[in-house]
Design a protein around this motif. Structure first.
Motif, PDB file in Angstrom:
ATOM      1  N   GLY A 208      25.082  63.046  -3.305  1.00 31.19           N
ATOM      2  CA  GLY A 208      25.067  64.288  -2.530  1.00 31.19           C
ATOM      3  C   GLY A 208      26.160  64.309  -1.471  1.00 31.19           C
TER       4      GLY A 208
ATOM      5  N   ALA B 279      17.679  54.043   1.054  1.00 27.83           N
ATOM      6  CA  ALA B 279      17.411  55.047   2.091  1.00 27.83           C
ATOM      7  C   ALA B 279      15.970  54.927   2.579  1.00 27.83           C
ATOM      8  CB  ALA B 279      17.655  56.439   1.515  1.00 27.83           C
ATOM      9  N   GLY B 280      15.788  55.121   3.860  1.00 28.30           N
ATOM     10  CA  GLY B 280      14.431  54.998   4.394  1.00 28.30           C
ATOM     11  C   GLY B 280      14.286  55.544   5.791  1.00 28.30           C
TER      12      GLY B 280
ATOM     13  N   PHE C  91      24.404  61.177  15.209  1.00 26.71           N
ATOM     14  CA  PHE C  91      24.966  62.149  14.265  1.00 26.71           C
ATOM     15  C   PHE C  91      26.235  62.742  14.853  1.00 26.71           C
ATOM     16  CE2 PHE C  91      20.677  61.857  12.821  1.00 26.71           C
ATOM     17  CZ  PHE C  91      20.752  62.072  11.448  1.00 26.71           C
TER      18      PHE C  91
HETATM   19  C1  FAD Z   1      21.319  64.900   8.294  1.00 24.55           C
HETATM   20  C2  FAD Z   1      21.238  63.527   7.685  1.00 24.55           C
HETATM   21  C3  FAD Z   1      20.080  62.754   7.834  1.00 24.55           C
HETATM   22  C4  FAD Z   1      20.004  61.477   7.266  1.00 24.55           C
HETATM   23  N1  FAD Z   1      18.877  60.733   7.454  1.00 24.55           N
HETATM   24  C5  FAD Z   1      18.761  59.514   6.876  1.00 24.55           C
HETATM   25  C6  FAD Z   1      17.565  58.722   7.040  1.00 24.55           C
HETATM   26  O1  FAD Z   1      16.634  59.093   7.708  1.00 24.55           O
HETATM   27  N2  FAD Z   1      17.516  57.527   6.403  1.00 24.55           N
HETATM   28  C7  FAD Z   1      18.519  57.056   5.624  1.00 24.55           C
HETATM   29  O2  FAD Z   1      18.381  55.975   5.049  1.00 24.55           O
HETATM   30  N3  FAD Z   1      19.663  57.773   5.489  1.00 24.55           N
HETATM   31  C8  FAD Z   1      19.809  58.986   6.071  1.00 24.55           C
HETATM   32  N4  FAD Z   1      20.970  59.695   5.928  1.00 24.55           N
HETATM   33  C9  FAD Z   1      22.089  59.126   5.146  1.00 24.55           C
HETATM   34  C10 FAD Z   1      22.110  59.611   3.662  1.00 24.55           C
HETATM   35  O3  FAD Z   1      21.541  60.872   3.527  1.00 24.55           O
HETATM   36  C11 FAD Z   1      21.388  58.661   2.735  1.00 24.55           C
HETATM   37  O4  FAD Z   1      21.997  57.401   2.785  1.00 24.55           O
HETATM   38  C12 FAD Z   1      21.340  59.153   1.272  1.00 24.55           C
HETATM   39  O5  FAD Z   1      20.456  58.329   0.548  1.00 24.55           O
HETATM   40  C13 FAD Z   1      22.702  59.142   0.591  1.00 24.55           C
HETATM   41  O6  FAD Z   1      22.557  59.768  -0.693  1.00 24.55           O
HETATM   42  P1  FAD Z   1      23.748  60.604  -1.355  1.00 24.55           P
HETATM   43  O7  FAD Z   1      23.299  61.000  -2.731  1.00 24.55           O
HETATM   44  O8  FAD Z   1      24.176  61.714  -0.473  1.00 24.55           O
HETATM   45  O9  FAD Z   1      24.845  59.502  -1.484  1.00 24.55           O
HETATM   46  P2  FAD Z   1      26.427  59.579  -1.180  1.00 24.55           P
HETATM   47  O10 FAD Z   1      26.618  59.829   0.278  1.00 24.55           O
HETATM   48  O11 FAD Z   1      27.078  60.519  -2.123  1.00 24.55           O
HETATM   49  O12 FAD Z   1      26.845  58.105  -1.541  1.00 24.55           O
HETATM   50  C14 FAD Z   1      26.366  57.007  -0.799  1.00 24.55           C
HETATM   51  C15 FAD Z   1      26.692  55.716  -1.560  1.00 24.55           C
HETATM   52  O13 FAD Z   1      25.933  55.680  -2.763  1.00 24.55           O
HETATM   53  C16 FAD Z   1      26.806  55.561  -3.883  1.00 24.55           C
HETATM   54  N5  FAD Z   1      26.224  56.353  -4.989  1.00 24.55           N
HETATM   55  C17 FAD Z   1      25.852  57.656  -4.983  1.00 24.55           C
HETATM   56  N6  FAD Z   1      25.315  58.004  -6.160  1.00 24.55           N
HETATM   57  C18 FAD Z   1      25.355  56.887  -6.944  1.00 24.55           C
HETATM   58  C19 FAD Z   1      24.965  56.586  -8.290  1.00 24.55           C
HETATM   59  N7  FAD Z   1      24.381  57.496  -9.096  1.00 24.55           N
HETATM   60  N8  FAD Z   1      25.186  55.344  -8.759  1.00 24.55           N
HETATM   61  C20 FAD Z   1      25.751  54.391  -7.982  1.00 24.55           C
HETATM   62  N9  FAD Z   1      26.152  54.608  -6.713  1.00 24.55           N
HETATM   63  C21 FAD Z   1      25.941  55.838  -6.194  1.00 24.55           C
HETATM   64  C22 FAD Z   1      28.148  56.106  -3.414  1.00 24.55           C
HETATM   65  O14 FAD Z   1      29.213  55.585  -4.172  1.00 24.55           O
HETATM   66  C23 FAD Z   1      28.151  55.609  -1.981  1.00 24.55           C
HETATM   67  O15 FAD Z   1      28.504  54.248  -1.960  1.00 24.55           O
HETATM   68  C24 FAD Z   1      21.088  60.959   6.514  1.00 24.55           C
HETATM   69  C25 FAD Z   1      22.253  61.726   6.371  1.00 24.55           C
HETATM   70  C26 FAD Z   1      22.337  62.996   6.956  1.00 24.55           C
HETATM   71  C27 FAD Z   1      23.602  63.798   6.785  1.00 24.55           C
END
Ligand code: FAD
Length: 292
Positions: free
Chosen positions: A60, A134-135, A254
């Motif tokens: 995402g 994520a957690g 943030f």
């Molecule tokens: C407003 C906001 C609130 C947030 N709150 C939290 C929270 O409470 N807790 C928390 O832990 N995080 C939080 N986050 C951080 C983030 O949302 C998480 O880490 C989320 O799980 C990332 O998922 P993504 O799909 O957006 O990954 P991306 O940001 O697209 O990628 C993150 C990593 O995962 C890898 N990746 C993505 N998809 C795959 C796949 N299919 N296979 C292998 N590798 C992959 C990417 O290469 C990269 O290394 C927050 C972020 C925001 C913007």
């Protein structure tokens, strides 16, 4: 052979990545691949390996900051329906690596299956959530993960069962190139009570974080026993700006990017926060957001 030859239906060149990241900033990807099934994904991965191109997975885009100059090589996004399927059998929910975490949570809650609702409000996909475990304070995705299917850099598919999976704070052993699919073993609970609990948790999170703000990024890991947001606040940086980037005044871990904010403003602000917290409080902050 040029990388895209024969891949025209699912590979684009110079795709602007600001369109695909939560912060809405950053330059283009040299090649942007959205394969429609595992065979196309394997072709992309193996040809990239043959041509010595770096492959990166984008979920995402909620934990990624792309530099203004963009990235060389191939960025793969699993947004085709084949990678976002969600199904439930008994107390197990199975989801594709490209499925949105929020959709998987809703499916689980609708079937009266508890566990994943503690992740409410975390943006992104199953792949990103598993890679980073994520957690929240109430739990992480790893504790519910029963099995994961991945593809390595050679295009081979590997299954990992629970005993091989290791999760820790913002870390997982799932470090192969692509997380294709996972299964979550959950606990039966009354769907109405579960849904109420999720709504409550969502309200609490919404009040404390700039979740409604699309251009926000969570920046630093929490140092052991401490909150990065609290440290940044104590260093007097809430609301602090560098150009078009600002430390959120709602939650200091943030950064908010104004429209047209260059990535270099966010990177400078991250450096400034790190230096200020080190100087004033003697704590070294480690970035959580990945800089591409
Ligand atoms: C407003 C906001 C609130 C947030 N709150 C939290 C929270 O409470 N807790 C928390 O832990 N995080 C939080 N986050 C951080 C983030 O949302 C998480 O880490 C989320 O799980 C990332 O998922 P993504 O799909 O957006 O990954 P991306 O940001 O697209 O990628 C993150 C990593 O995962 C890898 N990746 C993505 N998809 C795959 C796949 N299919 N296979 C292998 N590798 C992959 C990417 O290469 C990269 O290394 C927050 C972020 C925001 C913007």
């Amino acid at each position: 052979m040029p990388f895209s030859t024969g891949f025209e239906a699912f590979v684009r060149s110079d795709e602007p990545l600001y369109l695909h990241t939560w912060l809405h900033i950053g330059g283009p990807a040299e090649f942007f691949a959205t394969p429609r099934d595992r065979d196309e994904l394997k072709s992309v991965v193996t040809r990239a390996a043959e041509q010595g191109l770096t492959v990166r997975l984008l979920g995402g885009g909620s934990n990624i900051l792309v530099r203004d100059e963009g990235v060389k090589g191939v960025v793969v996004r699993l947004d085709a329906p084949a990678f976002a399927e969600i199904s439930t059998i008994g107390d197990v929910v199975r989801a594709g690596g490209g499925a949105k975490l929020g959709h998987v949570m809703s499916e689980a809650v609708a079937h009266g299956l508890a566990g994943l609702e503690s992740l409410v409000g975390i943006p992104g996909t199953i792949g990103g959530a598993l890679r980073l475990n994520a957690g929240t304070r109430s739990g992480d995705i790893g504790q519910w993960t029963k099995r994961a299917t991945v593809m390595n850099r050679a295009g081979e598919i590997i299954e990992h069962e629970r005993p091989d999976l290791v999760f820790a704070y913002r870390q997982s052993s799932l470090d192969e190139l692509v997380i294709l699919e996972a299964e979550f073993e959950l606990e039966s609970e009354n769907p109405e009570e579960l849904s109420k609990r999720m709504q409550k948790q969502w309200i609490v999170r919404k009040a404390g974080q700039p979740l409604g703000h699309q251009c926000a990024g969570q920046v630093f890991r929490n140092p052991r026993g401490m909150s990065a947001g609290m440290l940044i606040d104590q260093a007097g940086l809430k609301g602090h700006r560098v150009g078009a980037a600002e430390v959120s005044d709602r939650h200091a871990n943030f950064i908010i990017a104004d429209p047209n904010c260059p990535s270099r403003d966010v990177i400078e602000l991250i450096e400034l926060i790190r230096e200020r917290v080190q100087d004033r409080l003697g704590v070294e902050l480690e970035t959580d957001i990945e800089i591409w």
